[in-house]
Design a protein around this motif. Structure first.
Motif, PDB file in Angstrom:
ATOM      1  N   ALA A  64       0.835  -1.204   0.000  1.00 53.04           N
ATOM      2  CA  ALA A  64       0.000   0.000   0.000  1.00 53.04           C
ATOM      3  C   ALA A  64       0.871   1.255   0.000  1.00 53.04           C
ATOM      4  O   ALA A  64       1.844   1.357   0.755  1.00 53.04           O
ATOM      5  CB  ALA A  64      -0.918  -0.005   1.223  1.00 53.04           C
ATOM      6  N   GLY A  65       0.523   2.189  -0.849  1.00 51.80           N
ATOM      7  CA  GLY A  65       1.247   3.457  -0.918  1.00 51.80           C
ATOM      8  C   GLY A  65       2.463   3.443  -1.816  1.00 51.80           C
ATOM      9  O   GLY A  65       3.108   4.490  -2.003  1.00 51.80           O
ATOM     10  N   ALA A  66       2.812   2.291  -2.388  1.00 53.60           N
ATOM     11  CA  ALA A  66       3.975   2.232  -3.275  1.00 53.60           C
ATOM     12  C   ALA A  66       3.673   2.942  -4.594  1.00 53.60           C
ATOM     13  O   ALA A  66       2.580   2.821  -5.145  1.00 53.60           O
ATOM     14  CB  ALA A  66       4.357   0.785  -3.546  1.00 53.60           C
ATOM     15  N   ARG A  67       4.630   3.688  -5.083  1.00 55.86           N
ATOM     16  CA  ARG A  67       4.537   4.301  -6.409  1.00 55.86           C
ATOM     17  C   ARG A  67       5.179   3.341  -7.401  1.00 55.86           C
ATOM     18  O   ARG A  67       6.353   2.993  -7.267  1.00 55.86           O
ATOM     19  CB  ARG A  67       5.244   5.661  -6.426  1.00 55.86           C
ATOM     20  N   THR A  68       4.433   2.902  -8.389  1.00 53.75           N
ATOM     21  CA  THR A  68       4.905   1.897  -9.340  1.00 53.75           C
ATOM     22  C   THR A  68       5.327   2.557 -10.645  1.00 53.75           C
ATOM     23  O   THR A  68       4.611   3.394 -11.181  1.00 53.75           O
ATOM     24  CB  THR A  68       3.813   0.857  -9.631  1.00 53.75           C
ATOM     25  N   LEU A  81       9.185  -1.446 -10.836  1.00 49.09           N
ATOM     26  CA  LEU A  81       9.834  -0.987  -9.612  1.00 49.09           C
ATOM     27  C   LEU A  81       8.773  -0.355  -8.728  1.00 49.09           C
ATOM     28  O   LEU A  81       7.829   0.271  -9.222  1.00 49.09           O
ATOM     29  CB  LEU A  81      10.928   0.039  -9.904  1.00 49.09           C
ATOM     30  N   TYR A  82       8.940  -0.510  -7.412  1.00 54.51           N
ATOM     31  CA  TYR A  82       7.987   0.011  -6.443  1.00 54.51           C
ATOM     32  C   TYR A  82       8.747   0.873  -5.439  1.00 54.51           C
ATOM     33  O   TYR A  82       9.722   0.413  -4.836  1.00 54.51           O
ATOM     34  CB  TYR A  82       7.289  -1.143  -5.717  1.00 54.51           C
ATOM     35  N   ARG A  83       8.296   2.112  -5.255  1.00 56.15           N
ATOM     36  CA  ARG A  83       9.029   3.036  -4.374  1.00 56.15           C
ATOM     37  C   ARG A  83       8.116   3.590  -3.287  1.00 56.15           C
ATOM     38  O   ARG A  83       6.965   3.911  -3.526  1.00 56.15           O
ATOM     39  CB  ARG A  83       9.624   4.192  -5.190  1.00 56.15           C
ATOM     40  N   TRP A  84       8.705   3.707  -2.090  1.00 57.86           N
ATOM     41  CA  TRP A  84       8.050   4.350  -0.964  1.00 57.86           C
ATOM     42  C   TRP A  84       8.977   5.429  -0.408  1.00 57.86           C
ATOM     43  O   TRP A  84      10.201   5.263  -0.398  1.00 57.86           O
ATOM     44  CB  TRP A  84       7.792   3.377   0.171  1.00 57.86           C
ATOM     45  N   GLY A  85       8.428   6.523   0.093  1.00 62.90           N
ATOM     46  CA  GLY A  85       9.171   7.499   0.864  1.00 62.90           C
ATOM     47  C   GLY A  85      10.187   8.299   0.079  1.00 62.90           C
ATOM     48  O   GLY A  85      10.276   8.238  -1.148  1.00 62.90           O
ATOM     49  N   SER A 116      14.237   6.246   1.506  1.00 59.28           N
ATOM     50  CA  SER A 116      13.393   5.882   0.378  1.00 59.28           C
ATOM     51  C   SER A 116      13.648   4.407   0.110  1.00 59.28           C
ATOM     52  O   SER A 116      14.793   3.952   0.152  1.00 59.28           O
ATOM     53  CB  SER A 116      13.753   6.705  -0.856  1.00 59.28           C
ATOM     54  N   VAL A 117      12.577   3.664  -0.153  1.00 57.91           N
ATOM     55  CA  VAL A 117      12.689   2.221  -0.310  1.00 57.91           C
ATOM     56  C   VAL A 117      12.210   1.827  -1.701  1.00 57.91           C
ATOM     57  O   VAL A 117      11.160   2.296  -2.157  1.00 57.91           O
ATOM     58  CB  VAL A 117      11.850   1.477   0.755  1.00 57.91           C
ATOM     59  N   VAL A 118      12.973   0.985  -2.376  1.00 59.53           N
ATOM     60  CA  VAL A 118      12.613   0.513  -3.712  1.00 59.53           C
ATOM     61  C   VAL A 118      12.671  -1.006  -3.731  1.00 59.53           C
ATOM     62  O   VAL A 118      13.674  -1.604  -3.323  1.00 59.53           O
ATOM     63  CB  VAL A 118      13.542   1.081  -4.800  1.00 59.53           C
ATOM     64  N   ALA A 119      11.580  -1.621  -4.181  1.00 63.32           N
ATOM     65  CA  ALA A 119      11.544  -3.064  -4.452  1.00 63.32           C
ATOM     66  C   ALA A 119      11.305  -3.250  -5.940  1.00 63.32           C
ATOM     67  O   ALA A 119      10.932  -2.304  -6.636  1.00 63.32           O
ATOM     68  CB  ALA A 119      10.448  -3.738  -3.636  1.00 63.32           C
ATOM     69  N   PHE A 120      11.496  -4.449  -6.435  1.00 67.50           N
ATOM     70  CA  PHE A 120      11.274  -4.711  -7.862  1.00 67.50           C
ATOM     71  C   PHE A 120      10.962  -6.184  -8.055  1.00 67.50           C
ATOM     72  O   PHE A 120      11.205  -7.015  -7.176  1.00 67.50           O
ATOM     73  CB  PHE A 120      12.503  -4.316  -8.695  1.00 67.50           C
ATOM     74  N   ASP A 121      10.383  -6.492  -9.202  1.00 65.18           N
ATOM     75  CA  ASP A 121      10.190  -7.874  -9.627  1.00 65.18           C
ATOM     76  C   ASP A 121      11.228  -8.174 -10.698  1.00 65.18           C
ATOM     77  O   ASP A 121      11.251  -7.517 -11.748  1.00 65.18           O
ATOM     78  CB  ASP A 121       8.785  -8.088 -10.201  1.00 65.18           C
ATOM     79  N   ALA A 122      12.095  -9.141 -10.441  1.00 60.37           N
ATOM     80  CA  ALA A 122      13.100  -9.524 -11.429  1.00 60.37           C
ATOM     81  C   ALA A 122      12.430 -10.253 -12.588  1.00 60.37           C
ATOM     82  O   ALA A 122      11.319 -10.769 -12.462  1.00 60.37           O
ATOM     83  CB  ALA A 122      14.148 -10.426 -10.783  1.00 60.37           C
ATOM     84  N   PRO A 123      13.070 -10.313 -13.757  1.00 64.94           N
ATOM     85  CA  PRO A 123      12.497 -11.050 -14.892  1.00 64.94           C
ATOM     86  C   PRO A 123      12.099 -12.468 -14.498  1.00 64.94           C
ATOM     87  O   PRO A 123      12.839 -13.170 -13.809  1.00 64.94           O
ATOM     88  CB  PRO A 123      13.643 -11.054 -15.911  1.00 64.94           C
ATOM     89  N   GLY A 124      10.889 -12.862 -14.914  1.00 63.87           N
ATOM     90  CA  GLY A 124      10.389 -14.187 -14.585  1.00 63.87           C
ATOM     91  C   GLY A 124       9.741 -14.278 -13.223  1.00 63.87           C
ATOM     92  O   GLY A 124       9.344 -15.357 -12.803  1.00 63.87           O
TER      93      GLY A 124
END
Length: 306
Positions: A64-68, A81-85, A116-124
């Motif tokens: 929730a609240g992540a900027r995609t 990529l998903y970013r917060w803060g 600031s926090v960034v998550a991501f989905d790797a290929p596959g």
């Protein structure tokens, strides 16, 4: 070259059927003797094909609240990529057959700590395209994501994601501080363990290793965590459970021993996946990335001399 993290979703570990396992082992043993080439092809596919799982409700809450937004990688592949803060950036790196949302439990406490926090989905994985993946390829993805974000204040990585982060650091990725959960140190050992579990012969595992090294152009020995770690000075905190059934505890201990200044925290009863949700481990992670003391042990974790 990465083994799928066969624990499945974090809240529903896979429970293989014992009869199915026995039948698989018998079939793999027969195939190893009668068709070693085909067996090595099949084992390679298993070793490099991530599985996708549905996203549990709690992970949707964490997101929730992540900027995609999307990043285009070399080869015309776009990943989310998903970013917060706001503030210095911490990158969250999931494991094989994982997804960014698995790591998002750390978003809120890290944002509260000023990152600031960034998550991501790797290929596959997750919402990203693709179907096959390997450790050298994952390291290149991390290099590209880190290059896009600029020098990183920190990174938190799980399982094969941690192995890939180590390879990326050896290739020049700029990450100030790192926290690893259950990091593999020797991917050849992971391959041979998978082969043995499934019932394939050592000969087939060796042929599979050769196939992988030929296709990817990288010997597995060059990906050994301990050999890369000797050259690194980035502060590192490692969490690893004694009862991890996917990546042996010895891998995390070995990596920490060869990584100058690394700190290893052993846990009990958290396994390979639940360790990511342990409140004490999460609190220590935030403190470590903030450059603050990580506190004393309270029974969940025990410091182990590296």
């Amino acid at each position: 070259m990465s083994i799928a993290d066969s624990s499945g979703p974090l809240d529903r570990p896979a429970r293989p059927d014992p009869l199915a396992i026995r039948l698989t082992r018998v079939a793999a043993g027969l195939a190893s003797r009668g068709a070693p080439g085909l067996s090595s092809w099949f084992l390679e596919r298993l070793f490099t094909t991530p599985r996708r799982y549905s996203v549990p409700v709690r992970e949707r809450d964490w997101m929730a609240g992540a900027r995609t937004y999307h990043l285009e990688l070399a080869g015309n592949m776009r990943i989310p990529l998903y970013r917060w803060g706001s503030g210095p950036t911490v990158l969250l790196i999931h494991g094989m057959s994982g997804r960014g949302s698995q790591m998002a439990i750390l978003a809120a406490p890290l944002v509260a700590a000023g990152f600031s926090v960034v998550a991501f989905d790797a290929p596959g994985h997750g919402a990203a395209p693709g179907s096959r993946f390997s450790l050298p390829e994952y390291a290149q993805v991390i290099m590209q994501v880190a290059g896009h974000l600029g020098p990183l204040a920190g990174a938190v990585a799980h399982s094969v994601g941690a192995a890939a982060a180590t390879v990326a650091l050896g290739q020049g990725a700029e990450i100030s501080r790192l926290v690893y959960f259950a990091p593999p140190e020797d991917m050849a050992d992971q391959l041979f363990r998978l082969a043995g579990f499934l019932g394939f012969s050592t000969r087939v595992a060796g042929r599979t290793q050769h196939r992988l090294e030929t296709r990817l152009g990288v010997p597995m020995e060059a990906l050994r965590g301990r050999d890369i770690a000797r050259r690194l000075t980035n502060p590192l905190l490692v969490f690893h459970d004694h009862g991890d059934g996917i990546v042996p505890f010895r891998d995390g201990a070995t990596l920490a021993r060869y990584w100058p200044g690394a700190r290893l925290i052993a846990t009990e009863g958290l396994g390979h996946a639940r360790i990511l949700r342990d409140p004490e481990a999460l609190d220590r992670t935030v403190r470590f990335l903030s450059g603050r003391p990580t506190g004393q042990d309270t029974g969940c974790a025990q410091d182990v001399a590296a």
